[in-house]
Design a protein around this motif. Structure first.
Motif, PDB file in Angstrom:
ATOM      1  N   SER A 283      13.593  -3.104 -12.695  1.00 14.27           N
ATOM      2  CA  SER A 283      12.547  -2.421 -11.942  1.00 14.27           C
ATOM      3  C   SER A 283      11.946  -1.308 -12.793  1.00 14.27           C
ATOM      4  O   SER A 283      12.518  -0.907 -13.809  1.00 14.27           O
ATOM      5  CB  SER A 283      13.090  -1.846 -10.632  1.00 14.27           C
ATOM      6  N   SER A 284      10.787  -0.849 -12.362  1.00  8.72           N
ATOM      7  CA  SER A 284      10.112   0.234 -13.069  1.00  8.72           C
ATOM      8  C   SER A 284       9.301   1.047 -12.072  1.00  8.72           C
ATOM      9  O   SER A 284       9.055   0.605 -10.933  1.00  8.72           O
ATOM     10  CB  SER A 284       9.212  -0.306 -14.178  1.00  8.72           C
ATOM     11  N   THR A 285       8.901   2.222 -12.508  1.00  7.91           N
ATOM     12  CA  THR A 285       8.080   3.105 -11.683  1.00  7.91           C
ATOM     13  C   THR A 285       6.957   3.673 -12.523  1.00  7.91           C
ATOM     14  O   THR A 285       7.196   4.189 -13.616  1.00  7.91           O
ATOM     15  CB  THR A 285       8.904   4.265 -11.092  1.00  7.91           C
ATOM     16  N   LEU A 286       5.756   3.559 -12.027  1.00  9.45           N
ATOM     17  CA  LEU A 286       4.602   4.198 -12.646  1.00  9.45           C
ATOM     18  C   LEU A 286       4.405   5.538 -11.976  1.00  9.45           C
ATOM     19  O   LEU A 286       4.364   5.623 -10.750  1.00  9.45           O
ATOM     20  CB  LEU A 286       3.351   3.344 -12.473  1.00  9.45           C
ATOM     21  N   ILE A 287       4.268   6.577 -12.782  1.00  8.88           N
ATOM     22  CA  ILE A 287       4.093   7.912 -12.234  1.00  8.88           C
ATOM     23  C   ILE A 287       2.743   8.474 -12.676  1.00  8.88           C
ATOM     24  O   ILE A 287       2.469   8.575 -13.877  1.00  8.88           O
ATOM     25  CB  ILE A 287       5.219   8.859 -12.695  1.00  8.88           C
ATOM     26  N   LEU A 288       1.913   8.797 -11.695  1.00 11.70           N
ATOM     27  CA  LEU A 288       0.697   9.556 -11.956  1.00 11.70           C
ATOM     28  C   LEU A 288       1.029  11.001 -11.603  1.00 11.70           C
ATOM     29  O   LEU A 288       1.213  11.323 -10.431  1.00 11.70           O
ATOM     30  CB  LEU A 288      -0.456   9.045 -11.091  1.00 11.70           C
TER      31      LEU A 288
ATOM     32  N   SER B 182       0.829  -1.201   0.000  1.00  9.18           N
ATOM     33  CA  SER B 182       0.000   0.000   0.000  1.00  9.18           C
ATOM     34  C   SER B 182       0.867   1.255   0.000  1.00  9.18           C
ATOM     35  O   SER B 182       2.028   1.221   0.419  1.00  9.18           O
ATOM     36  CB  SER B 182      -0.930   0.012   1.216  1.00  9.18           C
ATOM     37  N   MET B 183       0.255   2.346  -0.499  1.00  8.17           N
ATOM     38  CA  MET B 183       0.913   3.651  -0.516  1.00  8.17           C
ATOM     39  C   MET B 183      -0.145   4.722  -0.367  1.00  8.17           C
ATOM     40  O   MET B 183      -1.297   4.538  -0.783  1.00  8.17           O
ATOM     41  CB  MET B 183       1.648   3.882  -1.836  1.00  8.17           C
ATOM     42  N   ASP B 184       0.265   5.850   0.196  1.00 13.13           N
ATOM     43  CA  ASP B 184      -0.597   7.026   0.260  1.00 13.13           C
ATOM     44  C   ASP B 184       0.007   8.127  -0.582  1.00 13.13           C
ATOM     45  O   ASP B 184       1.220   8.195  -0.778  1.00 13.13           O
ATOM     46  CB  ASP B 184      -0.718   7.530   1.703  1.00 13.13           C
ATOM     47  N   CYS B 185      -0.862   8.991  -1.078  1.00  9.71           N
ATOM     48  CA  CYS B 185      -0.408  10.140  -1.855  1.00  9.71           C
ATOM     49  C   CYS B 185      -1.376  11.292  -1.615  1.00  9.71           C
ATOM     50  O   CYS B 185      -2.597  11.077  -1.519  1.00  9.71           O
ATOM     51  CB  CYS B 185      -0.380   9.787  -3.339  1.00  9.71           C
ATOM     52  N   ALA B 186      -0.843  12.492  -1.514  1.00 10.05           N
ATOM     53  CA  ALA B 186      -1.700  13.661  -1.341  1.00 10.05           C
ATOM     54  C   ALA B 186      -2.276  14.065  -2.691  1.00 10.05           C
ATOM     55  O   ALA B 186      -1.596  14.013  -3.729  1.00 10.05           O
ATOM     56  CB  ALA B 186      -0.900  14.815  -0.737  1.00 10.05           C
ATOM     57  N   GLU B 187      -3.512  14.473  -2.658  1.00 10.96           N
ATOM     58  CA  GLU B 187      -4.180  14.919  -3.890  1.00 10.96           C
ATOM     59  C   GLU B 187      -3.405  16.061  -4.535  1.00 10.96           C
ATOM     60  O   GLU B 187      -2.968  17.002  -3.861  1.00 10.96           O
ATOM     61  CB  GLU B 187      -5.605  15.376  -3.554  1.00 10.96           C
ATOM     62  N   GLY B 188      -3.228  15.963  -5.859  1.00 11.78           N
ATOM     63  CA  GLY B 188      -2.501  16.990  -6.588  1.00 11.78           C
ATOM     64  C   GLY B 188      -1.007  16.737  -6.708  1.00 11.78           C
ATOM     65  O   GLY B 188      -0.330  17.359  -7.533  1.00 11.78           O
ATOM     66  N   ARG B 189      -0.494  15.838  -5.874  1.00  8.59           N
ATOM     67  CA  ARG B 189       0.924  15.499  -5.941  1.00  8.59           C
ATOM     68  C   ARG B 189       1.134  14.317  -6.877  1.00  8.59           C
ATOM     69  O   ARG B 189       0.190  13.611  -7.255  1.00  8.59           O
ATOM     70  CB  ARG B 189       1.446  15.156  -4.540  1.00  8.59           C
ATOM     71  N   ALA B 190       2.391  14.117  -7.253  1.00  5.71           N
ATOM     72  CA  ALA B 190       2.720  12.965  -8.091  1.00  5.71           C
ATOM     73  C   ALA B 190       2.725  11.696  -7.247  1.00  5.71           C
ATOM     74  O   ALA B 190       3.234  11.688  -6.133  1.00  5.71           O
ATOM     75  CB  ALA B 190       4.073  13.167  -8.749  1.00  5.71           C
ATOM     76  N   ALA B 191       2.154  10.652  -7.812  1.00  2.91           N
ATOM     77  CA  ALA B 191       2.207   9.340  -7.161  1.00  2.91           C
ATOM     78  C   ALA B 191       3.221   8.491  -7.916  1.00  2.91           C
ATOM     79  O   ALA B 191       3.129   8.359  -9.137  1.00  2.91           O
ATOM     80  CB  ALA B 191       0.840   8.673  -7.189  1.00  2.91           C
ATOM     81  N   ASN B 192       4.191   7.961  -7.185  1.00  2.00           N
ATOM     82  CA  ASN B 192       5.237   7.144  -7.785  1.00  2.00           C
ATOM     83  C   ASN B 192       5.116   5.726  -7.247  1.00  2.00           C
ATOM     84  O   ASN B 192       5.384   5.481  -6.076  1.00  2.00           O
ATOM     85  CB  ASN B 192       6.619   7.704  -7.450  1.00  2.00           C
ATOM     86  N   LEU B 193       4.728   4.810  -8.108  1.00  2.00           N
ATOM     87  CA  LEU B 193       4.505   3.436  -7.678  1.00  2.00           C
ATOM     88  C   LEU B 193       5.632   2.555  -8.218  1.00  2.00           C
ATOM     89  O   LEU B 193       5.760   2.380  -9.424  1.00  2.00           O
ATOM     90  CB  LEU B 193       3.151   2.925  -8.167  1.00  2.00           C
ATOM     91  N   PRO B 194       6.401   1.955  -7.315  1.00  6.76           N
ATOM     92  CA  PRO B 194       7.526   1.136  -7.767  1.00  6.76           C
ATOM     93  C   PRO B 194       7.140  -0.315  -8.006  1.00  6.76           C
ATOM     94  O   PRO B 194       6.157  -0.821  -7.450  1.00  6.76           O
ATOM     95  CB  PRO B 194       8.496   1.235  -6.588  1.00  6.76           C
TER      96      PRO B 194
END
Lengths: 111, 113
Positions: free
Chosen positions: A70-75, A9-21
């Motif tokens: 490895s890879s990272t998905l960035i929203l 699990s991960m948390d992210c603040a709204e409006g910030r970039a989410a980086n999922l490894p």
């Protein structure tokens, strides 16, 4: 098929970039990295995929390390609607085309 | 959204009864897949089809059969439903099987009592 490892699990603040490894250290040369997400009770939704180059589309960016382990998905600007389970999948070409889903990362976007 | 529908969307049935789930697509894609999703297991492939009348088994095919008599329809049958087949079932389609994206339907929630 290569196995993937993702944080639970991960948390992210709204409006910030989410980086999922995602770790896929046993990936082979002909295996693609795919990302899907699943919003509660809905069918999985395709996000992006790549082989070795970084990729970007209207939803996200995919950064794959040079060794492809490895890879990272960035929203780039996460919204509350991006709260979902994100699956990193390594997919082999061939006749089946089957996707092997792991447990994924539950991303919680918070206001 | 890809033109994929699943029917029924919800079904409750009793152990031992036959059940058929339908996946219908309007995209004319060659490949169709059936997955099941259970807590702690993610999505697992049951069967897939690579053309009309061409099907093959996935990783959890026991207790399931499929048929594809038309490009647009892929049927999943539980000949004699068991409680272990209580799950959410997803259909997916793709143009090819190699690197093509799979698009998923909305799912069918099946409960076997």
């Amino acid at each position: 098929d290569a196995k993937t490892t993702q944080p639970t699990s991960m948390d992210c603040a709204e409006g910030r970039a989410a980086n999922l490894p995602c770790n896929h250290s046993t990936i082979s040369g002909n295996e693609y990295v795919y990302w899907y997400r699943q919003i509660h009770s809905q069918g999985p939704q395709y996000i992006i995929h790549g082989l070795k180059n970084n990729e970007t589309n209207e939803m996200a960016s995919l950064i794959i390390t040079e060794d492809r382990k490895s890879s990272t998905l960035i929203l780039p600007h996460a919204t509350l609607r991006d709260t979902a389970v994100y699956y990193c999948i390594v997919r082999v070409g061939g006749n089946t085309g089957k996707l092997i889903f792991g447990q994924g990362t539950t991303l919680q976007v918070k206001p | 959204d890809a033109g994929i529908t699943q029917s029924p969307r919800h079904k409750v049935t009793e152990t031992g009864t036959p059940v058929t789930l339908r996946c219908h697509q309007t995209e004319n894609h060659r490949y169709m897949y059936w997955y099941r999703q259970d807590p702690g297991h993610g999505l697992r492939l049951i069967h897939y089809s690579y053309g009309v009348k061409d099907t093959d088994k996935g990783e959890v095919s026991d207790g399931y059969s499929v048929s594809r008599s038309k490009t647009e329809d892929f049927l999943l049958t539980l000949e004699s439903a068991t409680s272990s087949q209580t799950s959410v079932y997803f259909c997916a389609i793709s143009v090819t099987a190699t690197t093509d994206t799979q698009y998923f339907g909305p799912g069918t929630r099946l409960t076997v009592l």
